[in-house]
Design an enzyme around this catalytic site. Sequence first.
Site, PDB file in Angstrom:
ATOM      1  N   GLY A 226       7.766  44.904  -1.456  1.00 20.01           N
ATOM      2  CA  GLY A 226       6.762  45.554  -2.310  1.00 20.01           C
ATOM      3  C   GLY A 226       5.654  46.224  -1.514  1.00 20.01           C
ATOM      4  CD  GLU A 247      14.476  37.010   1.762  1.00 20.62           C
ATOM      5  OE1 GLU A 247      14.132  35.821   1.613  1.00 20.62           O
ATOM      6  OE2 GLU A 247      14.551  37.813   0.829  1.00 20.62           O
ATOM      7  CG  LEU A 322       6.744  40.246 -11.363  1.00 18.45           C
ATOM      8  CD1 LEU A 322       8.059  39.993 -12.081  1.00 18.45           C
ATOM      9  CD2 LEU A 322       6.458  41.742 -11.274  1.00 18.45           C
ATOM     10  CE  LYS A 370       3.811  46.658 -19.612  1.00 22.18           C
ATOM     11  NZ  LYS A 370       4.191  46.213 -20.907  1.00 22.18           N
TER      12      LYS A 370
HETATM   13  N1  COA Z   1       3.041  42.310 -16.755  1.00 24.06           N
HETATM   14  C1  COA Z   1       3.793  43.378 -17.095  1.00 24.06           C
HETATM   15  N2  COA Z   1       4.364  44.214 -16.205  1.00 24.06           N
HETATM   16  C2  COA Z   1       4.180  43.918 -14.901  1.00 24.06           C
HETATM   17  C3  COA Z   1       3.410  42.833 -14.466  1.00 24.06           C
HETATM   18  C4  COA Z   1       2.829  42.012 -15.461  1.00 24.06           C
HETATM   19  N3  COA Z   1       2.095  40.953 -15.134  1.00 24.06           N
HETATM   20  N4  COA Z   1       3.393  42.827 -13.115  1.00 24.06           N
HETATM   21  C5  COA Z   1       4.122  43.862 -12.699  1.00 24.06           C
HETATM   22  N5  COA Z   1       4.596  44.534 -13.770  1.00 24.06           N
HETATM   23  C6  COA Z   1       5.443  45.701 -13.752  1.00 24.06           C
HETATM   24  C7  COA Z   1       4.879  46.811 -12.867  1.00 24.06           C
HETATM   25  O1  COA Z   1       4.015  47.639 -13.604  1.00 24.06           O
HETATM   26  C8  COA Z   1       6.147  47.522 -12.421  1.00 24.06           C
HETATM   27  O2  COA Z   1       6.608  48.323 -13.496  1.00 24.06           O
HETATM   28  P1  COA Z   1       7.320  49.747 -13.199  1.00 24.06           P
HETATM   29  O3  COA Z   1       8.562  49.410 -12.441  1.00 24.06           O
HETATM   30  O4  COA Z   1       7.552  50.259 -14.565  1.00 24.06           O
HETATM   31  O5  COA Z   1       6.309  50.496 -12.388  1.00 24.06           O
HETATM   32  C9  COA Z   1       7.164  46.379 -12.272  1.00 24.06           C
HETATM   33  O6  COA Z   1       6.682  45.313 -13.109  1.00 24.06           O
HETATM   34  C10 COA Z   1       7.307  45.844 -10.845  1.00 24.06           C
HETATM   35  O7  COA Z   1       6.038  45.417 -10.397  1.00 24.06           O
HETATM   36  P2  COA Z   1       5.461  45.752  -8.946  1.00 24.06           P
HETATM   37  O8  COA Z   1       4.208  44.971  -8.821  1.00 24.06           O
HETATM   38  O9  COA Z   1       5.396  47.222  -8.708  1.00 24.06           O
HETATM   39  O10 COA Z   1       6.626  45.179  -8.047  1.00 24.06           O
HETATM   40  P3  COA Z   1       6.822  45.177  -6.472  1.00 24.06           P
HETATM   41  O11 COA Z   1       7.719  46.286  -6.085  1.00 24.06           O
HETATM   42  O12 COA Z   1       5.522  45.047  -5.755  1.00 24.06           O
HETATM   43  O13 COA Z   1       7.660  43.821  -6.317  1.00 24.06           O
HETATM   44  C11 COA Z   1       8.206  41.582  -6.960  1.00 24.06           C
HETATM   45  C12 COA Z   1       7.108  42.621  -6.773  1.00 24.06           C
HETATM   46  C13 COA Z   1       7.533  40.279  -7.329  1.00 24.06           C
HETATM   47  C14 COA Z   1       9.166  42.007  -8.064  1.00 24.06           C
HETATM   48  C15 COA Z   1       9.008  41.452  -5.601  1.00 24.06           C
HETATM   49  O14 COA Z   1       8.124  41.060  -4.582  1.00 24.06           O
HETATM   50  C16 COA Z   1      10.134  40.459  -5.668  1.00 24.06           C
HETATM   51  O15 COA Z   1      11.227  40.812  -6.017  1.00 24.06           O
HETATM   52  N6  COA Z   1       9.860  39.168  -5.330  1.00 24.06           N
HETATM   53  C17 COA Z   1      10.792  38.053  -5.492  1.00 24.06           C
HETATM   54  C18 COA Z   1      11.429  37.600  -4.213  1.00 24.06           C
HETATM   55  C19 COA Z   1      10.508  37.452  -3.064  1.00 24.06           C
HETATM   56  O16 COA Z   1       9.303  37.275  -3.147  1.00 24.06           O
HETATM   57  N7  COA Z   1      11.097  37.501  -1.904  1.00 24.06           N
HETATM   58  C20 COA Z   1      10.309  37.350  -0.688  1.00 24.06           C
HETATM   59  C21 COA Z   1      11.091  37.307   0.514  1.00 24.06           C
HETATM   60  S1  COA Z   1      11.627  38.960   0.974  1.00 24.06           S
END
Ligand code: COA
Length: 441
Positions: A226, A247, A322, A370
């Site tokens: 991210g 990772e 999230l 959002k």
């Molecule tokens: N409520 C509603 N929507 C939400 C939200 C919330 N609380 N938080 C985020 N969103 C939405 C964002 O607006 C975005 O929407 P879009 O795709 O329409 O723009 C989407 O959810 C993704 O959120 P974003 O914060 O942009 O995601 P990111 O690319 O920064 O990734 C994770 C965040 C958590 C999904 C990502 O880090 C992940 O997959 N983590 C799990 C595994 C992990 O942590 N691995 C670590 C070792 S590599």
Amino acid sequence: MNHLEAVRKYKKMYKQLLATADELAGRIESNDVLCCDITLAQPGALLNAVAKHVKEKGLTNVKQHILLDVYPYEMYQDAELLGKYTGVSWFSSGGARKAVSNGLADVMPCYYRDIPSLFTQYVDVDYFVAAVSPMDKHGYFSMSTVGSASQALLHKAKHIIVEVNKNLPRALNSPMVHISQIDGLYENHVPLVCLPKAEIDETSKTIGGLIAERIPDGATLQLGIGAVPDAVGLALKHKHDLGIHTEMFTDSMVELIECGAVNNSKKPIHTGKTVATFAFGSQRIYDLIDDNPAFELLPVDYVNDPAVIAQHPNFVSINAALEVDFYGQVCAESIGTKHVSGSGGQVDYVRGATQSPGGMSFIAFPSTAKGGTVSKIMPTLTPGAIVTTSKNDVDYIVTEFGIAKLRGKPLSERAKALISIAHPNFRDELTFAAKKQGILI
Ligand code: COA
């Protein structure tokens, strides 16, 4: 057999095994189980050839296990394939996310670290299908950008089929497969999938700066997926003697290596080497891996093992989320019941970092989503939200408004600390909710 005879023999074997993706897909039968590994290790052409073959021959119950999909796959898009050729996602990105939400694919709950042993124990692997770099003179193909679960799959699979792509870098320290292990191969020299350059906005930059201030010279880093983890990476260019044990190897880490901030000199194990379980991003990453003895792409059950992570003093992990509730329960996988992602290695890095002497684990995200209408710090998680990191493991939570230390703190202090880093527009309603829940004492 002398060396020249061996080289000739391997070349002959290569020719004998060479076929087309369609011909190799033609070997699949009903009830077969196919597995592939993460990102660039996926033989995209073969998976879509299997989809075509399944439809043409009317096969049923063919399963495709896969993680972090990088190509558009028929099985994730075509409702006609449901029950005939079904994807099981062990970590989702774009295609799988939609397919799971539309009822076109299944999901495997798991930690990434456990995937090799889960394949070994629970999955009857008929075919391991993989994309590899070209064969070397000793008859070996490198698994290229991926350590991950490939070693376990090479051992478990009844049959191995590979896609040879000359554009894949040859990693010197990744799992290798020998021509004598392979049942079929085809060539497909497609350009490598690259991630678009992450847009790092002002909020992510602020968060990156806050975390960077806490990271000492000589620390070993894991940066997650991210914009925020990327922003932290870019804010560390002025540091010294950093190490990488991660990772996913990402673009911001290339910058840290190229500017000299990372030299891996203080790592007590794998000294001088960058360690990851897979690499995915831009061509710069793939060029850096190619023939590079300072780069190790190792199996995930080793790389993500908290006991291995904790051997590095001052280990710092940075991951995204999230939403987070007053207890510090971290949801990084779903928005309510809507499937977004997988557990990956988040928990293992939180645990490894908190067990490392001087280590710290940061879960960082912008305070709102959002367009500022939703607070990501919540009194309770949205119903249906998946807890990725538990309240008992969590360490630091970070937004653009500051850093909240939760580990070792009681609930009332956690709630106060979290409210203090929530967006100001939401602090009153969060305080009201905390009082109503009887949390603020
Ligand atoms: N409520 C509603 N929507 C939400 C939200 C919330 N609380 N938080 C985020 N969103 C939405 C964002 O607006 C975005 O929407 P879009 O795709 O329409 O723009 C989407 O959810 C993704 O959120 P974003 O914060 O942009 O995601 P990111 O690319 O920064 O990734 C994770 C965040 C958590 C999904 C990502 O880090 C992940 O997959 N983590 C799990 C595994 C992990 O942590 N691995 C670590 C070792 S590599």
